[in-house]
Scaffold this active site. Structure first.
Site, PDB file in Angstrom:
ATOM      1  CG  LEU A   1      -1.803  -1.264   1.332  1.00 47.84           C
ATOM      2  CD1 LEU A   1      -2.768  -1.108   2.492  1.00 47.84           C
ATOM      3  CD2 LEU A   1      -2.575  -1.532   0.053  1.00 47.84           C
TER       4      LEU A   1
ATOM      5  CG  ASN B   1       8.226  -0.732  -0.605  1.00 54.24           C
ATOM      6  OD1 ASN B   1       7.171  -1.145  -0.117  1.00 54.24           O
ATOM      7  ND2 ASN B   1       8.506  -0.852  -1.891  1.00 54.24           N
TER       8      ASN B   1
ATOM      9  CG  ASP C   1       9.320  -6.817  -1.433  1.00 52.07           C
ATOM     10  OD1 ASP C   1       9.861  -7.792  -1.950  1.00 52.07           O
ATOM     11  OD2 ASP C   1       8.457  -6.133  -2.007  1.00 52.07           O
TER      12      ASP C   1
ATOM     13  CG  HIS D   1      13.205  -7.711  -3.919  1.00 52.12           C
ATOM     14  ND1 HIS D   1      12.087  -7.185  -4.514  1.00 52.12           N
ATOM     15  CD2 HIS D   1      14.167  -7.693  -4.867  1.00 52.12           C
ATOM     16  CE1 HIS D   1      12.363  -6.863  -5.778  1.00 52.12           C
ATOM     17  NE2 HIS D   1      13.630  -7.156  -6.014  1.00 52.12           N
TER      18      HIS D   1
ATOM     19  CG  HIS E   1       8.595 -11.171  -5.429  1.00 49.62           C
ATOM     20  ND1 HIS E   1       9.949 -11.357  -5.426  1.00 49.62           N
ATOM     21  CD2 HIS E   1       8.395  -9.926  -4.968  1.00 49.62           C
ATOM     22  CE1 HIS E   1      10.540 -10.259  -4.980  1.00 49.62           C
ATOM     23  NE2 HIS E   1       9.612  -9.376  -4.694  1.00 49.62           N
TER      24      HIS E   1
ATOM     25  CG  ASP F   1       5.342  -7.895  -5.604  1.00 48.20           C
ATOM     26  OD1 ASP F   1       5.330  -6.947  -4.796  1.00 48.20           O
ATOM     27  OD2 ASP F   1       6.241  -8.044  -6.466  1.00 48.20           O
TER      28      ASP F   1
END
Lengths: 428, 314
Positions: free
Chosen positions: A63, A94, A152, A179, A232, A305
């Protein structure tokens, strides 16, 4: 008299190994029972032909609040989540400022509660300001409500810092989500490096960028006896490494995003920036390896993601465009293809979006156990609909599925026993 | 709007064109060469048409070539370079494109470092024809049409001939466009470079790949030398030194002789003398480099004519 009765649905609750046509009833916002209900209800939802399952958990969501609310805020993100049958979102740190201290953790949780559509479980940063140099106060973040740790969007690039992060977090049983991207290999790249990047004349991101980082981290995880989770996952080599690490008894887990098991790099052949993400869409061989990983259990979790961007950040040519696509509203229909293709039985598929992420993150959600919060998703697995990006609840319009037919639609989403989404409408 | 010729709405890349379209453009360029050698270099073909050259990358050669091409056909030509444009003030590429298109030019000629810029803009600009004058490492169609015209005039039919392209294939739009053109037009392409300068799966283009320049010389009809982009060398390790590069991949007289008397030399310019090509080779009778420049104007006249030179539909 019970508050809500959901009847005639195929109830699938992987945590309790339930898969049968029966009733679910709800009292005081909690699951009161699953089975044959005999009595009266204030409200009845007839779920004939529908699947009733725990509200979905998406453990990988971006978000943009605080900081970039024009891309997405907690309200629009919550709406998108429940429209997709998701009642718990784990949000990546982030933001701006990033989630690296307790105040921000408390702030985003409070904001989500105020909106009241879904649970927000923040993932705290591994390093301060995501710089990759100093660890955050993980204990404090955890006490405030952070459910895991990740930088991430960026890798924890410094091997020494990653080692310390794994060692420190493992002292307390926290999960580190990486990540996995060796930027020294992927710098300047926009899409997977291969025949597609060559034809487009854009710089590619080689799979070795992902694979080499995972190889490094697995070694460090072994030494630290840590809990390490690959975000991911997208490449064949990465899936193989995780599988091998699991066989060796390491606490290595991973998740796959729907786009990585549904699409390939061919999506960008017309310079489509709405199919640009990191890690990039890869080859058919990689896609099939991700599917095999889901099938054999190497990949326990499906997570989106979800990465909303403003259209200005996507409308500037492929190599300039921002990385990421939205995913909350397409997770379920795209994932259902795995069941239709015979890759996974429905119960296993739903486990990857409910019980498995709950277990990984020690969340109380993800099951229909008696006394649990009545977070429930009711969907029609066969209903077809056309995805129109203008109709997404997310502020992000960046989806590669625009104009395509989706199969599977959420009919109702319940949060704490309250219908928050019903037949296309958000109920506040 | 004038009706486009040869079924061309835009000119994005060689790969989008049919053999017939390429042949038509080359032949039309051939016809225009005459105008360039007249004392009064003017034709009325594009009178009343507006052409905007929008260059986001420095390029004296291509921009001037398009400018002269438009002017010799009596078009109104406007040049915009990124250093003076609104992009310096933070305007997006799309806004710049839409703003210029709103001034109703017939053609926008665009050079940009981002691959796919023309394809991207074409989704938003409905009535403006777009010519790709080089996009990232993707395509450079008018350069290839220029080369084909030059080869047609110097060696006739190139069907079955072998072109050996040497140098930074990975970052070269010229190399990509030639590899696509070769398939369509029936000539062979050999690629010569160290692996550091090759893009992934380059052999999928159907070309032969060599790392040893000397091994590739035999049977070569055209030696196509690419510029070594020395500006990249400070931060990257594509090869150890200019000296070693010239030794390994530079074209000197000895190599030219080894290729055989029939072999011609091309270069899309600008050249680094003494790096990818020795001065005596560049200035030799075997060099087609200045012909390429000359024919570039004619081919760009053809491209502009194809997109906006047809009769106006009333």
């Amino acid at each position: 008299m019970t508050d809500i009765l959901i009847t005639n649905g195929r109830v699938i609750d992987p945590a309790n190994q339930v898969d049968e046509v029966c009733d679910v009833w709800i009292e005081s916002g909690k699951v009161a029972g699953v089975g044959k209900f005999d009595g009266a209800a204030k409200k009845t939802i007839d779920a004939k032909g529908l699947i009733v399952c725990p509200g979905l958990i998406d453990m990988h969501v971006h978000l943009r609040e605080p900081g970039e609310e024009w891309k997405e805020d907690i309200e629009s993100g919550s709406q998108a989540a429940v429209a997709g049958g998701i009642t718990t979102i784990c949000t990546m740190p982030n933001t701006e400022p990033c989630i690296d201290h307790a105040g921000i953790v408390l702030q985003v949780i409070a904001r989500a509660k105020e909106i009241g559509l879904c649970n927000l479980r923040p993932i705290g940063a591994v390093t301060r300001n995501l710089k990759g140099t100093e660890l955050t106060e993980m204990r404090e973040l955890s006490r405030s409500g952070a459910v895991a740790f990740s930088d991430d969007g960026k890798p924890v690039w410094h091997a020494g810092v990653m080692r310390k992060a794994l060692e420190y977090s493992s002292s307390f049983g926290y999960l580190i989500i990486q990540h996995a991207e060796e930027k020294q290999l992927t710098e300047g790249g926009s899409v997977n490096e291969g025949w597609v990047s060559t034809q487009l004349g854009v710089q590619g991101m080689p799979v070795e960028g992902e694979d080499s980082m995972i190889a490094r981290d697995i070694m460090l995880t072994r030494r630290a006896d840590a809990r390490y989770h690959v975000a991911h996952i997208s490449s064949k080599g990465a899936v193989e490494q995780v599988r091998l690490a699991q066989k060796q008894g390491l606490k290595v887990t991973t998740e796959a995003a729907p786009h990585h098991f549904a699409l390939t790099e061919d999506e960008v052949l017309n310079f489509n920036a709405d199919a640009k993400m990191s890690p990039p869409l890869r080859t058919e061989e990689d896609r099939l390896a991700v599917i095999e990983g889901l099938r054999d259990g190497t990949i326990e979790v499906i997570a989106t993601d979800h990465a909303p961007h403003h259209e200005d950040d996507k409308r500037c040519g492929l190599s300039c465009a921002a990385f990421g696509i939205v995913g909350l509203e397409t997770m379920l229909p795209v994932s259902l293809d795995l069941e239709r293709a015979g890759v996974l039985p429905m119960v296993d598929l739903i486990a990857k979006m409910t019980a498995n992420p709950a277990k990984l993150l020690n969340l109380p959600e993800g099951s229909l156990s008696q006394g649990n919060a009545a977070d429930i998703c009711i969907f029609d697995p066969n209903k077809q609909w056309m995805l129109d990006r203008e109709k997404l609840r997310s502020k992000g319009r960046n989806t590669p599925w625009h104009g395509r037919t989706m199969t599977g639609q959420v009919e109702y989403t319940l949060k704490d026993g309250r219908v928050v989404f019903e037949k296309g409408e958000i109920r506040v | 709007m004038p009706k486009p010729l040869f079924g061309l709405k835009h000119l994005f890349g060689i790969g989008d064109l049919s053999r017939e379209q390429i042949t038509s453009l080359v032949n039309l360029g051939d016809d225009f060469i005459d105008i360039n050698s007249r004392s009064i270099k003017k034709d009325a073909t594009l009178r009343g048409r507006t052409v905007i050259n929008l260059f986001f990358e420095n390029s004296t050669r291509t921009r001037t070539s398009f400018e002269i091409a438009g002017k010799r056909l009596s078009a109104d030509v406007i040049n915009i370079s990124a250093s003076t444009s609104a992009t310096k003030k933070g305007e997006s590429l799309l806004d710049t494109g839409q703003t210029l298109a709103a001034m109703q030019p017939h053609v926008l000629v665009i050079r940009h470092s981002v691959a796919g810029t023309c394809e991207f803009l074409s989704e938003f600009l409905e009535d403006t024809a777009l010519i790709n004058a080089g996009d990232g490492s993707h395509e450079h169609p008018t350069q290839i049409l220029t080369d084909l015209l030059t080869l047609k005039r110097s060696m006739g039919d190139i069907q079955g001939k072998t072109m050996t392209i040497v140098g930074d294939i990975a970052h070269s739009r010229v190399a990509r466009s030639h590899m696509l053109a070769a398939k369509i037009m029936g000539y062979n392409v050999r690629i010569v470079a160290p692996k550091t300068l090759l893009p992934a799966f380059v052999e999928n283009y159907g070309c032969e790949v060599f790392h040893d320049f000397d091994a590739a010389l035999k049977g070569t009809d055209i030696l196509y030398m690419l510029r070594v982009q020395t500006e990249r060398l400070t931060t990257n390790c594509y090869f150890p030194s200019i000296r070693e590069y010239h030794e390994t991949y530079g074209l000197n007289m000895k190599r030219l002789k080894a290729a055989g008397d029939h072999c011609m030399v091309m270069h899309p310019g600008p050249m680094n003398r003494g790096v990818e090509i020795a001065t005596d080779v560049a200035d030799s009778m075997k060099s087609l480099i200045l012909e390429q420049v000359e024919h570039g104007v004619a081919v760009r006249m053809a491209a502009l004519t194809a997109l906006c030179g047809g009769a106006t539909e009333e």
